[in-house]
Scaffold this motif. Structure first.
Motif, mmCIF file in Angstrom:
data_model
loop_
_atom_site.group_PDB
_atom_site.id
_atom_site.type_symbol
_atom_site.label_atom_id
_atom_site.label_comp_id
_atom_site.label_asym_id
_atom_site.label_seq_id
_atom_site.Cartn_x
_atom_site.Cartn_y
_atom_site.Cartn_z
ATOM 1 N N HIS A 164 0.886 -1.347 -0.057
ATOM 2 C CA HIS A 164 0.232 0.007 0.140
ATOM 3 C C HIS A 164 0.794 1.406 0.091
ATOM 4 C CE1 HIS A 164 -3.477 -2.475 0.705
ATOM 5 N NE2 HIS A 164 -3.108 -3.192 1.777
ATOM 6 N N GLU A 165 2.009 1.074 0.691
ATOM 7 C CA GLU A 165 2.951 2.468 0.619
ATOM 8 C C GLU A 165 4.322 2.073 0.818
ATOM 9 O OE1 GLU A 165 0.775 4.180 4.128
ATOM 10 O OE2 GLU A 165 1.817 3.039 5.617
ATOM 11 N N LEU B 179 13.724 9.771 -6.431
ATOM 12 C CA LEU B 179 12.480 10.009 -5.322
ATOM 13 C C LEU B 179 11.344 10.370 -6.446
ATOM 14 C CD1 LEU B 179 14.377 12.038 -2.910
ATOM 15 C CD2 LEU B 179 13.546 9.600 -2.351
ATOM 16 N N SER B 180 11.416 9.872 -7.557
ATOM 17 C CA SER B 180 10.005 10.111 -8.393
ATOM 18 C C SER B 180 8.660 9.608 -7.814
ATOM 19 C CB SER B 180 10.305 9.203 -9.790
ATOM 20 O OG SER B 180 9.363 9.604 -10.649
ATOM 21 N N GLY B 181 7.785 10.431 -7.630
ATOM 22 C CA GLY B 181 6.603 10.102 -7.213
ATOM 23 C C GLY B 181 6.677 9.997 -5.652
ATOM 24 N N TYR B 182 7.473 10.260 -4.846
ATOM 25 C CA TYR B 182 7.552 10.477 -3.386
ATOM 26 C C TYR B 182 7.427 11.976 -2.928
ATOM 27 C CZ TYR B 182 9.203 6.021 -2.538
ATOM 28 O OH TYR B 182 9.472 4.483 -2.569
ATOM 29 N N THR B 183 6.631 12.095 -1.743
ATOM 30 C CA THR B 183 6.465 13.395 -1.209
ATOM 31 C C THR B 183 7.294 13.450 0.130
ATOM 32 O OG1 THR B 183 4.360 13.498 -2.033
ATOM 33 C CG2 THR B 183 4.902 14.865 -0.011
ATOM 34 N N LEU B 184 8.073 14.537 0.323
ATOM 35 C CA LEU B 184 8.693 14.649 1.639
ATOM 36 C C LEU B 184 7.885 15.129 2.940
ATOM 37 C CD1 LEU B 184 11.335 15.074 3.090
ATOM 38 C CD2 LEU B 184 11.193 17.578 2.475
ATOM 39 N N TRP C 131 10.664 10.300 3.014
ATOM 40 C CA TRP C 131 10.020 10.555 1.917
ATOM 41 C C TRP C 131 8.773 9.294 1.810
ATOM 42 C CZ3 TRP C 131 10.963 14.653 -1.611
ATOM 43 C CH2 TRP C 131 12.102 15.140 -1.375
ATOM 44 N N PHE C 132 7.550 9.972 1.222
ATOM 45 C CA PHE C 132 6.516 8.845 1.180
ATOM 46 C C PHE C 132 5.850 8.869 -0.097
ATOM 47 C CE2 PHE C 132 1.799 8.702 1.614
ATOM 48 C CZ PHE C 132 1.697 7.339 2.246
ATOM 49 N N ARG C 133 5.282 7.687 -0.572
ATOM 50 C CA ARG C 133 4.383 7.434 -1.509
ATOM 51 C C ARG C 133 3.467 6.273 -1.390
ATOM 52 N NH1 ARG C 133 7.466 5.013 -6.707
ATOM 53 N NH2 ARG C 133 7.354 3.268 -5.475
ATOM 54 N N LYS C 134 2.135 6.893 -1.651
ATOM 55 C CA LYS C 134 1.005 5.960 -1.544
ATOM 56 C C LYS C 134 0.753 5.127 -2.657
ATOM 57 C CE LYS C 134 -2.932 5.671 0.934
ATOM 58 N NZ LYS C 134 -2.897 5.498 2.282
#
Length: 71
Positions: free
Chosen positions: A23-24, A43-48, A68-71
């Motif tokens: 999921h993440e 970090l493509s698609g990730y949010t700090l 960094w987070f990506r859902k």
């Protein structure tokens, strides 16, 4: 953060890894030195999500870590 673990970069002063499940995904970028280093950039698609502020996007300050987070 639970799930699978993947080492992305490891040397004496740096530690970058990914924790993920179906999921993440999180990337944790750590500078373990007393001098600035180049930040991890794949970090493509990730949010700090931590920290909310930083002085330079491509530079980790001494003992700084970023999550960094990506859902």
């Amino acid at each position: 953060m639970y799930g699978n673990y993947e080492m992305l970069y490891d040397c004496r002063d740096r530690y970058v890894y990914r924790r993920y499940d179906e999921h993440e995904s999180f990337i944790i970028d750590c500078n373990l030195s007393d001098h600035p280093v180049r930040a991890y950039t794949n970090l493509s698609g990730y949010t700090l999500i931590r920290p909310h502020r930083y002085s330079e996007l491509n530079v980790l300050q001494p003992y700084e870590a970023r999550i960094w987070f990506r859902k």
